[in-house]
Design an enzyme around this catalytic site. Structure first.
Site, PDB file in Angstrom:
ATOM      1  N   GLY A 164       0.832  -1.196   0.000  1.00 50.53           N
ATOM      2  CA  GLY A 164       0.000   0.000   0.000  1.00 50.53           C
ATOM      3  C   GLY A 164       0.867   1.246   0.000  1.00 50.53           C
ATOM      4  N   SER A 165       0.541   2.224  -0.855  1.00 54.76           N
ATOM      5  CA  SER A 165       1.202   3.528  -0.878  1.00 54.76           C
ATOM      6  C   SER A 165       2.720   3.389  -1.132  1.00 54.76           C
ATOM      7  CB  SER A 165       0.887   4.260   0.431  1.00 54.76           C
ATOM      8  OG  SER A 165       1.143   5.631   0.316  1.00 54.76           O
ATOM      9  N   SER A 166       3.558   3.743  -0.155  1.00 52.72           N
ATOM     10  CA  SER A 166       5.003   3.564  -0.348  1.00 52.72           C
ATOM     11  C   SER A 166       5.327   2.090  -0.632  1.00 52.72           C
ATOM     12  CB  SER A 166       5.753   4.030   0.905  1.00 52.72           C
ATOM     13  OG  SER A 166       7.097   3.653   0.875  1.00 52.72           O
ATOM     14  N   ALA A 208       3.365   0.106  -2.219  1.00 54.73           N
ATOM     15  CA  ALA A 208       2.929  -0.134  -3.597  1.00 54.73           C
ATOM     16  C   ALA A 208       4.008   0.352  -4.564  1.00 54.73           C
ATOM     17  CB  ALA A 208       1.619   0.588  -3.860  1.00 54.73           C
TER      18      ALA A 208
END
Ligand SMILES: *[C@@H]1O[C@H](CO)[C@@H](O)[C@H](O)[C@H]1NC(C)=O
Ligand SMILES: *[C@@H]1O[C@H](CO)[C@@H](O)[C@H](O)[C@H]1NC(C)=O
Ligand SMILES: *[C@@H]1O[C@H](CO)[C@@H](O)[C@H](O)[C@H]1NC(C)=O
Length: 273
Positions: A141-143, A145
């Site tokens: 997720g996010s970083s 990802a």
């Protein structure tokens, strides 16, 4: 605008899952191998009923997060109990718990950066549990990802597929060329990708979804074929590239940062269900 850290913390309150009856739990591993960029911790979830040659999924937390937190953010541990795959949850404490997705080291195959330390965790688990090297995956997720994109670019020989939830390419321009440059001379299969984003993401630009899809369609050699609305769930649109086996986009109308993980969709894409 609330900080990413606050957002992520708020999210955990919503998505933290109740405990399961299984006896297995998250265990800390030390000495998993070369750790050139000093990633702080490796934790592993090995279900009680392990498949004979278990697949391995690396789970990458967002900025401000921990492996323990990301363990609670999806139902993947529950699916590990029934399918028998292993989950690895690394924790990074540098740069406010973000991963290095930008340096030349991390963007180079065996370049001595975060990507190499993470791959060494996978190699440790493959070796220790007699894992299936053709069934290694990354989700984040996010970083995390963004790091999934970096791992797909630098270690296409290790990762069969990846799932990027609210991320972006490691570098914004010509990611296709950058991805090829991360491992010059590599000519084998490329990491397949499933890439999700909410249209109302306040932390990571929604336009990075289109950018990732454009770049991976270039690397994987597939072009957009069709949209399927309300798939895999209400409000989501699935964007299919080629026959949908190598690249899929998922857009959640009105969705915020790191929308609810779509476990069954991702596990089917990975070939584990
Ligand atoms: C990183 O790689 C790029 C592209 O090869 C190069 O232009 C740049 O100088 C490198 N930076 C460092 C700090 O080595
Ligand atoms: C490469 O991918 C194809 C399917 O697209 C598969 O049949 C083949 O076994 C893969 N090769 C390797 C070495 O994994
Ligand atoms: C497919 O869906 C995406 C996300 O909703 C949208 O941005 C895009 O315009 C759609 N493409 C087509 C051809 O309908």
């Amino acid at each position: 605008m609330p900080s990413l850290f606050t957002l992520v913390r708020a999210l955990i309150g919503i998505t933290a899952l109740s405990s399961r009856p299984s006896a297995a739990s998250l265990q800390t591993v030390t000495n998993w191998g070369e750790n050139p960029s000093d990633i702080s911790t490796m934790q592993i979830y090995v279900p009680d009923k392990l498949a004979a040659n278990p697949p391995i999924i690396l789970g990458l937390h967002p900025c401000g997060g921990t492996g323990q937190m990301y363990y609670g953010m999806t139902k993947l541990p529950k699916y590990a109990d029934s399918i028998g795959f292993i989950l690895i949850y690394p924790t990074t404490t540098k740069e406010t718990n973000c991963r290095d997705c930008h340096s030349n080291k991390t963007l180079t195959h065996e370049g001595g950066g975060d990507s190499q330390g993470l791959v060494n965790m996978v190699k440790y688990a493959l070796n220790k549990y007699n894992g299936d090297p053709t069934k290694v995956f990354a989700v984040g997720g996010s970083s995390g990802a963004m790091m999934t994109n970096v791992l797909a670019a630098t270690y296409p020989d290790v990762f069969n597929a990846g799932a990027s939830w609210s991320g972006g390419p490691g570098r914004l321009l010509q990611w296709g060329d950058i991805a090829r440059g991360c491992y010059p001379g590599y000519s084998g299969n490329r990491t397949r990708m499933i890439i999700a984003h909410g249209t109302a993401d306040p932390a990571v630009l929604y336009s990075l979804l289109g950018m990732q899809l454009a770049q991976w369609s270039n690397v994987l050699g597939v072009s957009f074929s069709k949209n399927m609305t309300n798939t895999p769930a209400q409000g989501w649109t699935e964007m299919i590239y080629g026959d949908g086996s190598k690249l899929v986009g998922l857009s959640l109308q009105g969705g915020g940062h790191i929308p609810r993980f779509q476990e069954e969709k991702v596990l089917k894409f990975f070939g584990l269900m």
